[in-house]
Motif scaffolding. Structure first.
Motif, mmCIF file in Angstrom:
data_model
loop_
_atom_site.group_PDB
_atom_site.id
_atom_site.type_symbol
_atom_site.label_atom_id
_atom_site.label_comp_id
_atom_site.label_asym_id
_atom_site.label_seq_id
_atom_site.Cartn_x
_atom_site.Cartn_y
_atom_site.Cartn_z
ATOM 1 N N ASP A 191 0.845 -1.184 0.000
ATOM 2 C CA ASP A 191 0.000 0.000 0.000
ATOM 3 C C ASP A 191 0.886 1.242 0.000
ATOM 4 N N THR A 192 0.566 2.212 -0.841
ATOM 5 C CA THR A 192 1.398 3.417 -0.927
ATOM 6 C C THR A 192 1.229 4.335 0.277
ATOM 7 N N ILE A 193 0.103 4.242 0.977
ATOM 8 C CA ILE A 193 -0.150 5.102 2.137
ATOM 9 C C ILE A 193 0.609 4.607 3.362
ATOM 10 N N THR A 194 0.532 3.313 3.617
ATOM 11 C CA THR A 194 1.063 2.787 4.872
ATOM 12 C C THR A 194 2.365 2.021 4.739
ATOM 13 N N GLY A 195 2.688 1.524 3.545
ATOM 14 C CA GLY A 195 3.871 0.696 3.374
ATOM 15 C C GLY A 195 3.651 -0.746 3.802
ATOM 16 N N HIS A 196 2.424 -1.114 4.138
ATOM 17 C CA HIS A 196 2.089 -2.487 4.530
ATOM 18 C C HIS A 196 1.413 -3.189 3.359
ATOM 19 N N TYR A 197 1.307 -4.513 3.439
ATOM 20 C CA TYR A 197 0.620 -5.257 2.392
ATOM 21 C C TYR A 197 -0.837 -4.819 2.321
ATOM 22 N N ASP A 198 -1.337 -4.688 1.088
ATOM 23 C CA ASP A 198 -2.700 -4.210 0.862
ATOM 24 C C ASP A 198 -3.741 -4.977 1.670
ATOM 25 N N GLY B 274 -11.442 -2.380 7.173
ATOM 26 C CA GLY B 274 -12.742 -3.018 7.378
ATOM 27 C C GLY B 274 -13.116 -3.108 8.843
ATOM 28 N N SER B 275 -12.134 -3.413 9.684
ATOM 29 C CA SER B 275 -12.395 -3.478 11.125
ATOM 30 C C SER B 275 -12.802 -2.115 11.670
ATOM 31 N N ILE B 276 -12.100 -1.069 11.233
ATOM 32 C CA ILE B 276 -12.387 0.279 11.722
ATOM 33 C C ILE B 276 -13.793 0.714 11.324
ATOM 34 N N VAL B 277 -14.133 0.556 10.032
ATOM 35 C CA VAL B 277 -15.423 1.064 9.563
ATOM 36 C C VAL B 277 -16.605 0.273 10.099
ATOM 37 N N LEU C 162 -3.131 -10.267 12.171
ATOM 38 C CA LEU C 162 -2.139 -9.273 12.547
ATOM 39 C C LEU C 162 -1.939 -9.274 14.059
ATOM 40 N N SER C 163 -0.747 -8.931 14.482
ATOM 41 C CA SER C 163 -0.513 -8.740 15.913
ATOM 42 C C SER C 163 -1.158 -7.416 16.329
ATOM 43 N N GLN C 164 -1.372 -7.247 17.609
ATOM 44 C CA GLN C 164 -1.941 -5.990 18.128
ATOM 45 C C GLN C 164 -1.081 -4.785 17.740
ATOM 46 N N PRO C 165 0.250 -4.848 17.911
ATOM 47 C CA PRO C 165 1.064 -3.693 17.510
ATOM 48 C C PRO C 165 0.973 -3.383 16.010
ATOM 49 N N ALA C 166 0.936 -4.413 15.169
ATOM 50 C CA ALA C 166 0.825 -4.182 13.725
ATOM 51 C C ALA C 166 -0.525 -3.556 13.391
ATOM 52 N N PHE C 167 -1.592 -4.064 14.009
ATOM 53 C CA PHE C 167 -2.933 -3.504 13.793
ATOM 54 C C PHE C 167 -2.947 -2.033 14.195
ATOM 55 N N THR C 168 -2.409 -1.727 15.361
ATOM 56 C CA THR C 168 -2.408 -0.357 15.876
ATOM 57 C C THR C 168 -1.602 0.576 14.970
ATOM 58 N N ARG C 169 -0.471 0.098 14.483
ATOM 59 C CA ARG C 169 0.368 0.900 13.586
ATOM 60 C C ARG C 169 -0.386 1.227 12.287
ATOM 61 N N ILE C 170 -0.988 0.216 11.680
ATOM 62 C CA ILE C 170 -1.737 0.428 10.440
ATOM 63 C C ILE C 170 -2.961 1.299 10.704
ATOM 64 N N GLU C 171 -3.629 1.076 11.829
ATOM 65 C CA GLU C 171 -4.807 1.873 12.193
ATOM 66 C C GLU C 171 -4.447 3.363 12.278
ATOM 67 N N ALA C 172 -3.317 3.679 12.880
ATOM 68 C CA ALA C 172 -2.886 5.075 13.002
ATOM 69 C C ALA C 172 -2.588 5.674 11.629
ATOM 70 N N GLN C 173 -1.951 4.901 10.766
ATOM 71 C CA GLN C 173 -1.623 5.386 9.431
ATOM 72 C C GLN C 173 -2.880 5.591 8.581
ATOM 73 N N VAL C 174 -3.819 4.667 8.668
ATOM 74 C CA VAL C 174 -5.084 4.809 7.937
ATOM 75 C C VAL C 174 -5.840 6.027 8.461
ATOM 76 N N GLY C 175 -5.876 6.196 9.765
ATOM 77 C CA GLY C 175 -6.556 7.345 10.366
ATOM 78 C C GLY C 175 -5.960 8.666 9.917
ATOM 79 N N GLU D 249 -7.806 11.573 7.748
ATOM 80 C CA GLU D 249 -7.857 12.958 8.220
ATOM 81 C C GLU D 249 -7.442 13.922 7.113
ATOM 82 N N CYS D 250 -6.358 13.606 6.415
ATOM 83 C CA CYS D 250 -5.906 14.468 5.307
ATOM 84 C C CYS D 250 -6.949 14.539 4.206
ATOM 85 N N ILE D 251 -7.475 13.392 3.819
ATOM 86 C CA ILE D 251 -8.475 13.343 2.753
ATOM 87 C C ILE D 251 -9.736 14.093 3.175
ATOM 88 N N SER D 252 -10.179 13.874 4.412
ATOM 89 C CA SER D 252 -11.388 14.549 4.903
ATOM 90 C C SER D 252 -11.208 16.058 4.930
#
Length: 104
Positions: A2-9, A17-20, A40-53, A57-60
């Motif tokens: 993913d170009t936004i987060t650097g993690h696998y799509d 999906g979990s967030i929404v 995903l591990s909890q730390p990986a989920f949290t890291r991606i969650e912060a990046q998606v958020g 925010e920028c898009i909104s």
């Protein structure tokens, strides 16, 4: 990747999906376990969650500014002013969120 987060799509989309749906890492882990798939591990989920958020925010912010500029343009076009300022109508439902994630 993913170009936004650097993690696998697939990981980004799983977190998205979990967030929404109002869920978190533990719910995603349960869903993945039901499908006998690694999660995903909890730390990986949290890291991606912060990046998606941050991305949301920028898009909104860009979308809100563009919508505000369009409303201003329409108010001027319609000659709708309040004390010399272009006036628009804002409607809010006054709802209060019952479900939240990481907020009190």
């Amino acid at each position: 990747m993913d170009t936004i987060t650097g993690h696998y799509d697939i990981n980004v989309l799983a977190v998205w999906g979990s967030i929404v749906t109002g869920n978190g890492a533990s719910h995603l882990k349960e869903v993945m376990a039901t499908m006998d798939a690694p999660s995903l591990s909890q730390p990986a989920f949290t890291r991606i969650e912060a990046q998606v958020g941050a991305s949301w925010e920028c898009i909104s912010q860009d979308e809100l500014l563009a919508a505000g500029a369009e409303e201003r343009r329409l108010a001027i076009e319609d000659n709708c002013f309040h004390q010399g300022v272009p006036a628009i109508t804002v409607v809010a439902d006054g709802g209060w969120s019952k479900r939240t994630h990481k907020h009190s």
